[in-house]
Design a protein around this motif. Structure first.
Motif, PDB file in Angstrom:
ATOM      1  N   SER A  91      10.386  -1.252  -9.731  1.00 39.79           N
ATOM      2  CA  SER A  91      10.045  -2.600  -9.273  1.00 39.79           C
ATOM      3  C   SER A  91      10.406  -3.634 -10.335  1.00 39.79           C
ATOM      4  O   SER A  91      10.946  -4.701 -10.036  1.00 39.79           O
ATOM      5  CB  SER A  91       8.552  -2.669  -8.944  1.00 39.79           C
ATOM      6  N   ALA A  92      10.119  -3.301 -11.595  1.00 39.64           N
ATOM      7  CA  ALA A  92      10.445  -4.213 -12.692  1.00 39.64           C
ATOM      8  C   ALA A  92      11.955  -4.421 -12.784  1.00 39.64           C
ATOM      9  O   ALA A  92      12.438  -5.551 -12.960  1.00 39.64           O
ATOM     10  CB  ALA A  92       9.912  -3.651 -14.013  1.00 39.64           C
ATOM     11  N   TYR A 133       6.735   1.476 -10.425  1.00 39.74           N
ATOM     12  CA  TYR A 133       6.640   0.180 -11.103  1.00 39.74           C
ATOM     13  C   TYR A 133       7.812  -0.073 -12.052  1.00 39.74           C
ATOM     14  O   TYR A 133       8.216  -1.232 -12.229  1.00 39.74           O
ATOM     15  CB  TYR A 133       5.292   0.063 -11.824  1.00 39.74           C
ATOM     16  N   ALA A 148       8.358  -9.474 -13.909  1.00 37.15           N
ATOM     17  CA  ALA A 148       8.648  -8.040 -13.984  1.00 37.15           C
ATOM     18  C   ALA A 148       7.930  -7.390 -15.159  1.00 37.15           C
ATOM     19  O   ALA A 148       7.740  -6.168 -15.184  1.00 37.15           O
ATOM     20  CB  ALA A 148      10.150  -7.826 -14.118  1.00 37.15           C
ATOM     21  N   LEU A 158      -0.861  -8.567 -10.042  1.00 37.40           N
ATOM     22  CA  LEU A 158       0.244  -8.309  -9.117  1.00 37.40           C
ATOM     23  C   LEU A 158      -0.213  -8.423  -7.670  1.00 37.40           C
ATOM     24  O   LEU A 158       0.558  -8.838  -6.802  1.00 37.40           O
ATOM     25  CB  LEU A 158       0.818  -6.909  -9.370  1.00 37.40           C
ATOM     26  N   ASP A 178       4.953  -5.450 -13.949  1.00 36.76           N
ATOM     27  CA  ASP A 178       5.308  -4.143 -13.378  1.00 36.76           C
ATOM     28  C   ASP A 178       5.611  -3.136 -14.490  1.00 36.76           C
ATOM     29  O   ASP A 178       5.229  -1.966 -14.403  1.00 36.76           O
ATOM     30  CB  ASP A 178       6.538  -4.290 -12.474  1.00 36.76           C
TER      31      ASP A 178
END
Length: 465
Positions: free
Chosen positions: A122-123, A119, A97, A89, A100
């Protein structure tokens, strides 16, 4: 060799989430709740990708996932596996994704909620239809006590197709903790349909029903749970409160007696019993429960028992009130706030005046006034006691205290009325009339108006007019 078709995204089954406050009391430990099969099963998902809701992996990304899986298979070194993902990352923040999501799962296993949520979010941001990222993020937020945020994620997860018992049950938990009890009831019922054997959801349903004052339905659910868990004192106490909501004090008391006989009474349940018996004028019996509650935990909040003493004083059960006051002082002396200490002094003064011990409580009242010159209640009690002496000196002192009490806004009306009655008792009707007239300007009251008319008539007659 692991083929690209069977690459599995690391979704751990060891996510032992800490329970939310509203349910934690139902289990011996938070871990006990979050380690239950219906919870861990949700997380122990397969590693296979779900085409409609999860991201596809580019060829180079598949290589990294293979590397992670091999690391886990050979050494089970999850820290090393996490580093591999984080390095990927770092090189390409816009990478799949899935990376993440894997990082979030590893952080969740480590108990690092902040990074796990970071995370998962974020995903979900990279791939908005990533169902497992949305749902797992929601569960992490429940663990963190962020129920409003979790509620939004669970709602989105349901829109994406999630409809498992854990999703619906924890959705109910979020609704309960945000005060949306009707919605909580609906969610819990759905969770129970999906798995009728999960006690957590049954307890949640009972709570949501009771919060809506649906006592009979709540009792029916609680009784069903108690068949399998007959020594659960919390459920018994909830049932007792429900029966009290139905104005069935007899059954409420009987149920709390069961809790007591199980040896699982708490200060709260003992106070409950004491209040019930006090409301039925069984004052000595009530006192025994209050005393037991006080002695059970020296670190509890003494305000509860200060309120008990206040109620007893107001009801005229002076012997019991004095015992509670003494027990509160002996058990919580160092923990009493200035406010509660002053309240206890006031109660003692009221009791002393009511039981003919006025001379003994005068120093208490004077101490109260010394600590707070605007203590309207203490000033009024001093005024009334001095007025009751019926002496010239007593009346003189009483007038000074009455006048000071009328300067305290919260006590002004009561002081004016009491002062007027004092003047009437001295047959100084002309002095009483303006005081009562002032009351009618500040707070008009029919009975005071009638009293004022009577005083005027007597005054006129006394003047020979």
């Amino acid at each position: 060799m692991i083929s690209s078709k069977t690459i599995k995204i690391a979704a751990t089954g060891i996510l032992c989430l800490a329970g939310a406050a509203s349910l934690s009391a139902q289990f011996k430990t938070d871990q006990e709740f979050w380690n239950q099969p219906h919870i861990t099963k949700t997380f122990a998902a397969s590693y296979s990708m779900l085409a409609k809701t999860e991201p596809e992996l580019a060829e180079e990304e598949q290589v990294i996932v293979k590397q992670v899986l091999e690391q886990l298979k050979l050494t089970n070194d999850k820290d090393a596996a996490l580093k591999t993902i984080l390095d990927a990352l770092a090189l390409n923040p816009d990478a799949t994704a899935a990376f993440d999501f894997i990082a979030a799962n590893f952080y969740a296993e480590k108990g690092d909620l902040k990074n796990a949520i970071k995370y998962y979010d974020s995903a979900a941001k990279k791939h908005p239809s990533f169902l497992r990222a949305v749902r797992n993020g929601a569960i992490m937020k429940v663990k963190e006590g962020r129920f409003e945020a979790a509620l939004k994620d669970f709602t989105k997860a349901i829109e994406l197709g999630a409809k498992d018992t854990t999703t619906m049950g924890l959705l109910g938990l979020c609704y309960v903790n945000t005060g949306k009890y009707f919605s909580a009831e609906t969610a819990y019922r759905e969770a129970i349909v999906l798995d009728p054997n999960v006690k957590d959801w049954q307890v949640g349903l009972a709570k949501s029903l009771l919060q809506q004052s649906k006592y009979e339905e709540g009792i029916a659910v609680l009784e069903q749970i108690l068949v399998d868990d007959p020594e659960n004192d919390i459920l018994w106490s909830s049932a007792a409160n429900a029966y009290l909501g139905l104005d069935d004090a007899e059954t409420a008391v009987a149920i709390q007696e069961i809790v007591d006989r199980l040896g699982k009474s708490t200060p709260e349940s003992l106070v409950f019993m004491g209040n019930i018996y006090m409301s039925r004028s069984l004052n000595d019996l009530a006192l025994t429960y209050f005393q037991r509650a006080i002695k059970m935990d020296p670190k509890q909040d003494p305000s509860v028992y200060v309120s008990v003493a206040e109620t007893m004083t107001a009801r005229g059960t002076y012997d019991q009130a004095k015992t509670v006051i003494a027990d509160v002082r002996s058990s919580f002396g160092d923990q009493l706030s200035d406010e509660n200490s002053l309240k206890l002094l006031r109660f003692e003064a009221q009791i002393g005046l009511a039981t003919g011990g006025g001379e003994k409580v005068i120093p208490i009242l004077e101490k109260l006034v010394e600590r707070d010159p605007m203590d309207g209640q203490a000033l009024l009690l001093l005024a009334e006691f001095n007025s009751s002496k019926g002496t010239t000196d007593g009346y003189s002192r009483a007038d000074l205290y009455f006048e000071r009490a009328t300067k305290v806004r919260a006590w002004e009306v009561r002081a004016l009325i009491s002062w007027a009655r004092s003047y009437v008792s001295r047959e100084r009707f002309g002095k009483a009339i303006p005081l009562l007239e002032r009351v009618q300007v500040i707070d008009p009251q029919d009975h005071i108006g009638r009293y004022l008319d009577q005083v005027r008539k007597v005054y006129i007659a006394s003047q020979g007019l």
